[in-house]
Design an enzyme around this catalytic site. Structure first.
Site, mmCIF file in Angstrom:
data_model
loop_
_atom_site.group_PDB
_atom_site.id
_atom_site.type_symbol
_atom_site.label_atom_id
_atom_site.label_comp_id
_atom_site.label_asym_id
_atom_site.label_seq_id
_atom_site.Cartn_x
_atom_site.Cartn_y
_atom_site.Cartn_z
ATOM 1 N N ARG A 133 -9.867 48.761 60.759
ATOM 2 C CA ARG A 133 -11.290 49.069 60.456
ATOM 3 C C ARG A 133 -12.194 48.356 61.636
ATOM 4 O O ARG A 133 -11.785 47.014 61.619
ATOM 5 C CB ARG A 133 -11.800 48.737 59.189
ATOM 6 C CG ARG A 133 -11.072 49.701 58.035
ATOM 7 C CD ARG A 133 -12.189 51.048 58.244
ATOM 8 N NE ARG A 133 -11.534 52.178 57.166
ATOM 9 C CZ ARG A 133 -10.597 53.055 57.205
ATOM 10 N NH1 ARG A 133 -10.058 53.012 58.315
ATOM 11 N NH2 ARG A 133 -10.389 53.734 56.289
ATOM 12 N N HIS A 175 -10.973 56.223 66.483
ATOM 13 C CA HIS A 175 -10.410 56.190 65.197
ATOM 14 C C HIS A 175 -9.369 57.500 64.981
ATOM 15 O O HIS A 175 -9.677 58.214 64.073
ATOM 16 C CB HIS A 175 -11.817 56.220 64.207
ATOM 17 C CG HIS A 175 -11.323 55.960 62.806
ATOM 18 N ND1 HIS A 175 -12.180 54.983 62.046
ATOM 19 C CD2 HIS A 175 -10.251 55.804 62.177
ATOM 20 C CE1 HIS A 175 -11.663 54.663 60.992
ATOM 21 N NE2 HIS A 175 -10.632 55.275 60.904
HETATM 22 N N1 LIG Z 1 -7.264 53.710 62.358
HETATM 23 C C1 LIG Z 1 -6.713 54.735 61.606
HETATM 24 O O1 LIG Z 1 -6.643 55.793 61.846
HETATM 25 C C2 LIG Z 1 -6.259 54.434 60.107
HETATM 26 C C3 LIG Z 1 -5.384 55.172 59.536
HETATM 27 C C4 LIG Z 1 -4.871 54.685 58.142
HETATM 28 C C5 LIG Z 1 -5.310 53.707 57.820
HETATM 29 N N2 LIG Z 1 -6.196 52.610 58.458
HETATM 30 C C6 LIG Z 1 -6.302 51.508 57.747
HETATM 31 O O2 LIG Z 1 -5.196 50.638 57.768
HETATM 32 C C7 LIG Z 1 -5.379 50.034 56.519
HETATM 33 C C8 LIG Z 1 -3.906 49.679 56.073
HETATM 34 O O3 LIG Z 1 -3.249 50.715 55.274
HETATM 35 P P1 LIG Z 1 -2.027 50.391 54.521
HETATM 36 O O4 LIG Z 1 -1.661 51.881 53.818
HETATM 37 O O5 LIG Z 1 -1.278 49.712 55.174
HETATM 38 O O6 LIG Z 1 -2.732 49.539 53.101
HETATM 39 P P2 LIG Z 1 -1.821 48.625 52.252
HETATM 40 O O7 LIG Z 1 -0.690 49.197 51.766
HETATM 41 O O8 LIG Z 1 -2.839 48.408 51.115
HETATM 42 O O9 LIG Z 1 -1.577 47.192 53.170
HETATM 43 C C9 LIG Z 1 -2.612 46.182 53.396
HETATM 44 C C10 LIG Z 1 -1.968 44.921 53.692
HETATM 45 O O10 LIG Z 1 -2.957 44.104 54.266
HETATM 46 C C11 LIG Z 1 -2.802 42.739 53.467
HETATM 47 N N3 LIG Z 1 -3.936 42.256 53.234
HETATM 48 C C12 LIG Z 1 -5.181 42.794 52.668
HETATM 49 N N4 LIG Z 1 -6.115 41.693 52.386
HETATM 50 C C13 LIG Z 1 -5.223 40.568 52.798
HETATM 51 C C14 LIG Z 1 -6.007 39.056 53.295
HETATM 52 N N5 LIG Z 1 -7.183 39.007 52.735
HETATM 53 N N6 LIG Z 1 -4.991 38.445 53.668
HETATM 54 C C15 LIG Z 1 -3.868 38.667 54.131
HETATM 55 N N7 LIG Z 1 -3.376 39.664 54.046
HETATM 56 C C16 LIG Z 1 -4.164 40.952 53.490
HETATM 57 C C17 LIG Z 1 -2.167 43.350 51.971
HETATM 58 O O11 LIG Z 1 -1.396 42.145 51.817
HETATM 59 P P3 LIG Z 1 -0.532 42.342 50.343
HETATM 60 O O12 LIG Z 1 0.663 43.023 50.667
HETATM 61 O O13 LIG Z 1 -0.109 40.924 49.974
HETATM 62 O O14 LIG Z 1 -1.420 43.246 49.297
HETATM 63 C C18 LIG Z 1 -1.261 44.544 52.543
HETATM 64 O O15 LIG Z 1 -0.056 43.861 53.340
HETATM 65 C C19 LIG Z 1 -6.355 50.951 55.642
HETATM 66 O O16 LIG Z 1 -6.911 50.112 54.896
HETATM 67 C C20 LIG Z 1 -7.329 51.661 56.591
HETATM 68 O O17 LIG Z 1 -8.251 50.546 56.765
HETATM 69 C C21 LIG Z 1 -6.434 53.109 59.536
#
Ligand SMILES: NC(=O)c1ccc[n+]([C@@H]2O[C@H](COP(=O)([O-])OP(=O)(O)OC[C@H]3O[C@@H](n4cnc5c(N)ncnc54)[C@H](OP(=O)(O)O)[C@@H]3O)[C@@H](O)[C@H]2O)c1
Length: 316
Positions: free
Chosen positions: A231, A279
């Site tokens: 983000r 995005h």
């Molecule tokens: N640009 C785009 O088109 C697009 C599309 C889809 C998603 N996204 C972004 O990608 C993000 C991730 O998606 P996802 O499905 O992979 O989410 P997810 O499965 O919830 O994974 C988030 C990861 O970030 C880690 N994390 C969160 N807070 C943290 C912190 N304070 N310190 C260290 N690690 C932290 C989590 O750790 P844990 O494993 O320990 O919980 C997890 O490994 C979404 O939230 C969204 O903002 C962007």
């Protein structure tokens, strides 16, 4: 109970898709076609006006149009009901493709080759082999873990950083704030798919870029690389520009921005080592999101467990 589509610019597409997938479902669009708000049990939401969901007295479930839920979590009056985020194999594959594309682009020094082509200059640039490059994945969730598998298959050295400890084959895993510096010091290309939360806001800043590895840069890359597909709120754009100018970053690929659309005045647009995309790192069709939403609503109605429920404490 009725399903309310709220906030998204794609509301008309969602409405058409849900009507086709679930003709028996009572679907409405906020605000014109909301009807009796007491009827509304479920919401498919993207950036709803803060406080709007609270006005729905019988709301039982919120389905996020996106994988990230920061657009919901910033509502201080978000009701205490389950929020599920969008998780889909096609979405994940698209993110993996985006990350692999950007990693390969910079490992092969493509921004320099594009500049040379513009100048009709035939020049050899030394490129590191994938095995010489360490990619550090910030976030090892659904997106980060899938990217790790793909990058390993391409021959890169892969590191990962997450909140809780992970054990992934062939990936050096770091966890928590205490291991962040060690992770950064072992990373040449940083690829971020963190969610935006109060803990992660502004994390991609100049002090962090300075901690990225500089040892052996001549064998690896001209300098560290930043890729952000999480983000825009994760990054400090003035710091990215300053770090690029100071040579603390060699290049960057940014899919998300502090302000979207990226203002025409942003120096990021014209920087020769910056790749800007609107995005769209991972996008899903309205039909796929509609199908997912219907599945979640049906599961709730049948009393089955919901999938991909957001942890409200953690905020993602
Ligand atoms: N640009 C785009 O088109 C697009 C599309 C889809 C998603 N996204 C972004 O990608 C993000 C991730 O998606 P996802 O499905 O992979 O989410 P997810 O499965 O919830 O994974 C988030 C990861 O970030 C880690 N994390 C969160 N807070 C943290 C912190 N304070 N310190 C260290 N690690 C932290 C989590 O750790 P844990 O494993 O320990 O919980 C997890 O490994 C979404 O939230 C969204 O903002 C962007």
């Amino acid at each position: 109970m009725a399903l309310l589509i709220i906030g998204s610019q794609r509301s008309a597409e969602f409405l058409a898709a849900i009507r086709e997938i679930a003709p028996d479902m009572d679907v409405r669009v906020w605000p014109q076609q909301a009807g009796r708000i007491e009827d509304i049990g479920y919401a498919l939401a993207w950036g709803p006006p803060p406080g709007a969901l609270k006005t729905l007295p019988n709301l039982r479930l919120v389905v996020s149009v996106g994988a990230g839920v920061d657009h919901l979590m910033h509502d201080p009056e978000l009701p205490s009901i389950p929020v599920v985020r969008y998780v889909d194999p096609d979405l994940t594959r698209r993110m993996v493709a985006y990350i692999a594309l950007q990693v390969l682009f910079h490992q092969r020094r493509m921004s320099e080759f594009i500049e040379l082509q513009h100048n009709r200059t035939w020049k050899y640039l030394r490129e590191p082999a994938p095995a010489e490059v360490r990619v550090g994945l910030m976030g090892l969730g659904v997106m980060g873990e899938a990217a790790a598998v793909a990058l390993r298959a391409l021959g890169f050295q892969v590191r990962g950083w997450s909140r809780s400890r992970k054990h992934l084959e062939g990936v050096t895993c770091f966890a928590g704030e205490g291991e962040l510096d060690a992770f950064l010091g072992d990373t040449d290309i940083l690829a971020c798919t963190l969610p935006l939360t109060p803990e992660t806001r502004g994390i991609l800043n100049r002090p962090l870029f300075r901690k990225l590895s500089r040892s052996g840069r001549h064998e690896r890359l001209p300098g560290p690389v930043l890729i952000n597909a999480g983000r825009g709120g994760l990054q400090v754009e003035a710091d990215i520009i300053a770090a690029l100018e100071a040579g603390e970053l060699y290049a960057a690929s940014l899919d998300v921005f502090e302000t979207e659309p990226l203002p025409a005045t942003s120096p990021l647009w014209a920087h020769p080592r910056v790749v800007v995309t609107p995005h769209n790192a991972a996008e899903s069709t309205s039909r796929a999101i509609a199908r997912y939403c219907v599945q979640q609503v049906r599961a709730l109605e049948r009393g089955e467990p919901l999938k991909n429920v957001v942890d409200r404490e953690r905020g993602y």
